[in-house]
Scaffold this active site. Structure first.
Site, mmCIF file in Angstrom:
data_model
loop_
_atom_site.group_PDB
_atom_site.id
_atom_site.type_symbol
_atom_site.label_atom_id
_atom_site.label_comp_id
_atom_site.label_asym_id
_atom_site.label_seq_id
_atom_site.Cartn_x
_atom_site.Cartn_y
_atom_site.Cartn_z
ATOM 1 N N PRO A 241 21.033 -41.768 44.955
ATOM 2 C CA PRO A 241 20.953 -42.805 45.998
ATOM 3 C C PRO A 241 19.971 -42.374 47.090
ATOM 4 O O PRO A 241 20.242 -41.462 47.862
ATOM 5 C CB PRO A 241 22.386 -42.883 46.535
ATOM 6 C CG PRO A 241 22.981 -41.550 46.218
ATOM 7 C CD PRO A 241 22.333 -41.070 44.966
ATOM 8 N N ASP A 415 18.308 -37.492 48.917
ATOM 9 C CA ASP A 415 19.447 -37.819 48.071
ATOM 10 C C ASP A 415 20.671 -37.875 48.981
ATOM 11 O O ASP A 415 21.127 -36.846 49.494
ATOM 12 C CB ASP A 415 19.617 -36.746 46.988
ATOM 13 C CG ASP A 415 20.707 -37.099 45.987
ATOM 14 O OD1 ASP A 415 21.592 -37.899 46.324
ATOM 15 O OD2 ASP A 415 20.673 -36.548 44.865
ATOM 16 N N HIS A 416 21.195 -39.087 49.191
ATOM 17 C CA HIS A 416 22.269 -39.281 50.160
ATOM 18 C C HIS A 416 23.590 -38.667 49.699
ATOM 19 O O HIS A 416 24.542 -38.568 50.500
ATOM 20 C CB HIS A 416 22.453 -40.768 50.449
ATOM 21 C CG HIS A 416 22.741 -41.074 51.895
ATOM 22 N ND1 HIS A 416 23.155 -40.122 52.791
ATOM 23 C CD2 HIS A 416 22.667 -42.234 52.601
ATOM 24 C CE1 HIS A 416 23.335 -40.666 53.976
ATOM 25 N NE2 HIS A 416 23.039 -41.953 53.899
ATOM 26 N N ARG A 417 23.693 -38.260 48.444
ATOM 27 C CA ARG A 417 24.886 -37.555 47.996
ATOM 28 C C ARG A 417 24.971 -36.173 48.627
ATOM 29 O O ARG A 417 26.069 -35.606 48.783
ATOM 30 C CB ARG A 417 24.878 -37.416 46.473
ATOM 31 C CG ARG A 417 24.956 -38.712 45.705
ATOM 32 C CD ARG A 417 24.785 -38.477 44.219
ATOM 33 N NE ARG A 417 23.497 -37.857 43.903
ATOM 34 C CZ ARG A 417 23.091 -37.559 42.674
ATOM 35 N NH1 ARG A 417 23.895 -37.791 41.643
ATOM 36 N NH2 ARG A 417 21.906 -37.010 42.474
#
Length: 443
Positions: A241, A415-417
């Site tokens: 994401p 990467d928003h994770r």
């Protein structure tokens, strides 16, 4: 006489196929030990395959442009039984289906080193009777004799003042130094002069609009690097994401710093550009925000305390992302030299697979194409990438007054994770602070 078959190697990348790009030999040719037989293209790079035997080419089994599975016979060489190297069995068709990583890297680095104690695997017909270390000689089949080269070289109409590294750069970029107006002391041609001339020549070539082709469509096979790019981008875009941030930056002091470095004797003959300061800025910001230098797995987040700095490079074969290993330990000069070598190798299409693996964070310099900013897609396995836009003069408010300043825009994706918004913002702000004031690197 004994005949030996060579099988298409894996080249240590875990791939299942490769394309025969060009043969350097033909049936009936006599080949020497370590002479390059052919060039293959994997999904990541071009690799030259050397001969482990002296003998005569009996047959070429695969035509150029053909993609075959790993383990497919590609060439047969006849050699006298008492002249074969390494004592390989004459009846065995040998291949590297289980080549170890050390041997695979050796192929890409134009040298081979196989240790029987580590593995019984064999590399493209090298056999397994003992440990061997060899360095192959680069074939010069198309090189003209020195006299011929001298005869074909253009004779300058007037004296051209340029240091040897600048002359080599001009040769590599296809620039005729007689056409370059030197801006250095006494009319000396500088690196910037050569790069500017090469860029202008490229622009002029692009101005001419080609005629429509007689055929209505071109069909380009999706294979090799193009296939790898497509798979990697789809995986990254839909698996990680993405979140993106942008910031405008006053890069005037960076441009002044670059000018001082270019005039420094320590950096003589070394390419110095905004990309160098950008790389140093990102490495500095990584130390302050380590989670942007991580990788995601389904079970854990691995934060790397080292930086293998990747540079997205547009090459004749497509987009690749080679990286400078252990960049965090390099001085500014060492980093400049490494980035220059990385760029030249990529431009020549000779980046080995090892240089494209293990990256931790990446920069994409879209400013060289005149772009202000963009939304970069993460390099698979990484959680941060920064796009450096073009640097040009714009009106900028300084101490309440509008002044002309060199301004650029930084765009970054995360990467928003792994990377939360606050960490992403602090990281990009740190990068921007170095571009605004490179002296902070001395802190």
């Amino acid at each position: 006489m004994s005949e030996f078959q060579f099988l298409m190697p894996d080249a240590g990348e875990g791939l299942t196929e490769a394309e025969v790009v060009s043969w350097r030999v033909a049936p009936g040719d006599t080949v020497e030990l370590n002479q390059v037989l052919l060039e293959i293209e994997t999904a990541k790079s071009l690799v030259e395959l050397p001969s482990p035997y002296e003998g005569t080419v009996s047959a070429i089994l695969v035509e150029e442009g053909t993609t075959v599975d790993v383990g497919t016979p590609i060439i047969t060489i006849s050699a006298a039984a008492d002249e074969t190297e390494l004592g390989a069995p004459a009846t065995a068709a040998v291949g590297p289906s289980d080549v170890d990583a050390e041997a695979a890297e050796a192929v890409a680095d134009t040298r081979s080193s196989i240790d029987e104690e580590k593995s019984g695997a064999v590399l493209v017909g090298y056999g397994n009777a003992g440990a061997v270390t060899s360095r192959r000689r680069r074939a010069r089949t198309d090189a003209a004799p020195p006299a011929a080269q001298a005869a074909s070289a253009p004779t300058p109409s007037g004296p051209v003042i340029a240091k040897p590294p600048i002359r080599k750069l001009a040769k590599d970029l296809g620039v005729d130094l007689r056409l370059v107006a030197g801006t250095g002391i006494g009319g000396e041609v500088t690196r910037d002069d050569v790069v500017r001339e090469a860029g202008q020549a490229s622009v002029f070539r692009n101005i001419e609009t080609p005629d429509w082709a007689e055929t209505r469509e071109d069909r380009i096979p999706v294979k090799g690097v193009r296939k790898q790019i497509a798979n990697a981008m789809v995986e990254s875009a839909f698996k990680a994401p993405h979140v993106s941030l942008f910031v405008d930056v006053d890069a005037t002091r960076t441009m002044e710093f670059i000018k001082r470095l270019k005039n420094s004797t320590d950096f003589a003959g070394v390419k110095v550009s905004p990309l160098l300061i950008m790389a140093k800025a990102m490495i500095w910001a990584v130390r302050r925000n380590p989670t942007v230098n991580a990788t995601w797995t389904d079970d854990e987040i691995i934060v790397r305390h080292y930086v293998n700095f990747g540079v997205a490079a547009a090459t004749p074969r497509g987009l690749i992302v080679p990286n400078v290993k252990e960049a965090q330990s390099m001085s500014l000069l060492q980093l400049a030299q490494s980035l220059e070598q990385l760029t030249l190798t990529a431009r020549d299409g000779k980046t080995p697979p090892a240089d494209q693996q293990g990256g931790t964070i990446t920069v994409t310099n879209i400013g060289v194409f005149g772009m202000d900013t963009g939304t970069p897609i993460l390099n698979p396995g990484e959680v941060a990438i920064v796009a450096l836009g073009t640097i040009k003069q714009k009106p900028w408010v300084v101490d309440g007054e509008v002044r002309p300043r060199f301004v650029t825009t930084l765009g970054a994706s995360f990467d928003h994770r792994v990377v939360d918004g606050d960490v992403a913002s602090r990281f990009l702000a740190d990068v921007a602070s170095i571009i605004e004031e490179p002296a902070l690197l001395l802190d």
